[in-house]
Design an enzyme around this catalytic site. Structure first.
Site, PDB file in Angstrom:
ATOM      1  N   CYS A  53       0.838  -1.212   0.000  1.00 45.72           N
ATOM      2  CA  CYS A  53       0.000   0.000   0.000  1.00 45.72           C
ATOM      3  C   CYS A  53       0.867   1.255   0.000  1.00 45.72           C
ATOM      4  CB  CYS A  53      -0.920   0.031   1.224  1.00 45.72           C
ATOM      5  SG  CYS A  53      -2.045  -1.361   1.304  1.00 45.72           S
ATOM      6  N   ARG A 130      -7.851  -4.368  -3.084  1.00 40.91           N
ATOM      7  CA  ARG A 130      -7.418  -3.223  -3.898  1.00 40.91           C
ATOM      8  C   ARG A 130      -8.443  -3.012  -5.016  1.00 40.91           C
ATOM      9  NH1 ARG A 130      -2.432  -2.517  -1.755  1.00 40.91           N
ATOM     10  NH2 ARG A 130      -1.559  -4.443  -0.912  1.00 40.91           N
TER      11      ARG A 130
HETATM   12  C1  BEZ Z   1       0.541  -4.579   1.903  1.00 45.47           C
HETATM   13  O1  BEZ Z   1       1.727  -4.914   1.826  1.00 45.47           O
HETATM   14  O2  BEZ Z   1       0.137  -3.524   1.466  1.00 45.47           O
HETATM   15  C2  BEZ Z   1      -0.414  -5.523   2.548  1.00 45.47           C
HETATM   16  C3  BEZ Z   1      -0.092  -6.861   2.628  1.00 45.47           C
HETATM   17  C4  BEZ Z   1      -0.963  -7.728   3.241  1.00 45.47           C
HETATM   18  C5  BEZ Z   1      -2.152  -7.277   3.770  1.00 45.47           C
HETATM   19  C6  BEZ Z   1      -2.484  -5.955   3.678  1.00 45.47           C
HETATM   20  C7  BEZ Z   1      -1.615  -5.068   3.061  1.00 45.47           C
END
Ligand code: BEZ
Length: 221
Positions: A53, A130
């Site tokens: 993110c 997403r």
């Molecule tokens: C992320 O790296 O953005 C992420 C990974 C797993 C769950 C939620 C976010």
């Protein structure tokens, strides 16, 4: 709006994007007022202070000018609080030097996530996936992209989607596989015998009556 199971149906391409009033990092907004006459990219991320993110949100920020040039506003959403968003934004600026110019919605009760179908419980019980909605100035949903938690999106592709939608609208054409601005576009296929004859008389690149490619400079002829 409900489906046959009595559950709320999610906005689909061609349908109105649901309106909402929320707290964001830019204060309280009513989506329709905030949008005004712009295109909008409404995109959810799973959670603040997570690595994928962080790369996505800073890349959208780094490319903000590309969206502004296309009369397109960005707005992010997750189920985190305003307080969490504010702390993360400051941290992102500290570690990457990039400041987020667009608002983040604090959807703590999951209302926006529910309206837009951003929660996919088999992928994750609490985080939004997403999801990305392209919404035009009439507040119609024009494209939808969903990715799982582990897969960061491609901002070039999001910009390409806006270019393709705006070009198709302006010139009444379609865009082929891997199209990018400057490439040939597609003349919409004929629906009547008369339209077949009209297309066969065109001077464009005719592979067959239903597959005609055109240089956009000639689109107005
Ligand atoms: C992320 O790296 O953005 C992420 C990974 C797993 C769950 C939620 C976010």
């Amino acid at each position: 709006m409900s489906d046959t199971n009595g559950t709320r149906s999610l906005p689909r391409i061609g349908e109105p994007a649901p309106d909402f009033k929320v707290q964001t990092t830019h204060g309280e907004i009513t989506f329709s007022d905030w949008q005004k006459d712009s295109w909008v990219i409404l995109f959810s991320h799973p959670a603040d202070f997570t690595p994928v993110c962080s790369t996505e949100l800073t890349e959208f920020a780094r490319r903000a000018e590309d969206f502004t040039k296309r009369n397109t506003k960005l707005i992010g959403v997750s189920v985190d609080s305003v307080h969490s968003h504010l702390a993360w934004i400051q941290n992102l600026e500290k570690i990457t030097g990039i400041r987020l110019p667009y608002p983040l919605i604090a959807d703590t009760k999951g209302d926006v996530a529910a309206l837009y179908g951003m929660l996919h419980p088999k992928e994750n019980a609490t985080f939004t996936v997403r999801a990305l909605f392209v919404i035009d100035p009439k507040r119609t949903v024009r494209a939808i992209i969903y990715y799982p938690l582990s897969l960061g999106r491609n901002v070039d592709e999001v910009v390409r989607v806006i270019d393709a939608l705006q070009t198709a609208e302006k010139h009444a054409i379609a865009t082929p596989v891997n199209w990018k601005p400057g490439d040939k576009v597609i003349v919409p296929p004929p629906k009547t015998v008369k339209e077949v004859d009209e297309r066969l008389a065109l001077k464009d690149e005719k592979l067959d009556f239903y597959l005609i490619k055109r240089e956009l400079a000639k689109a107005g002829k």
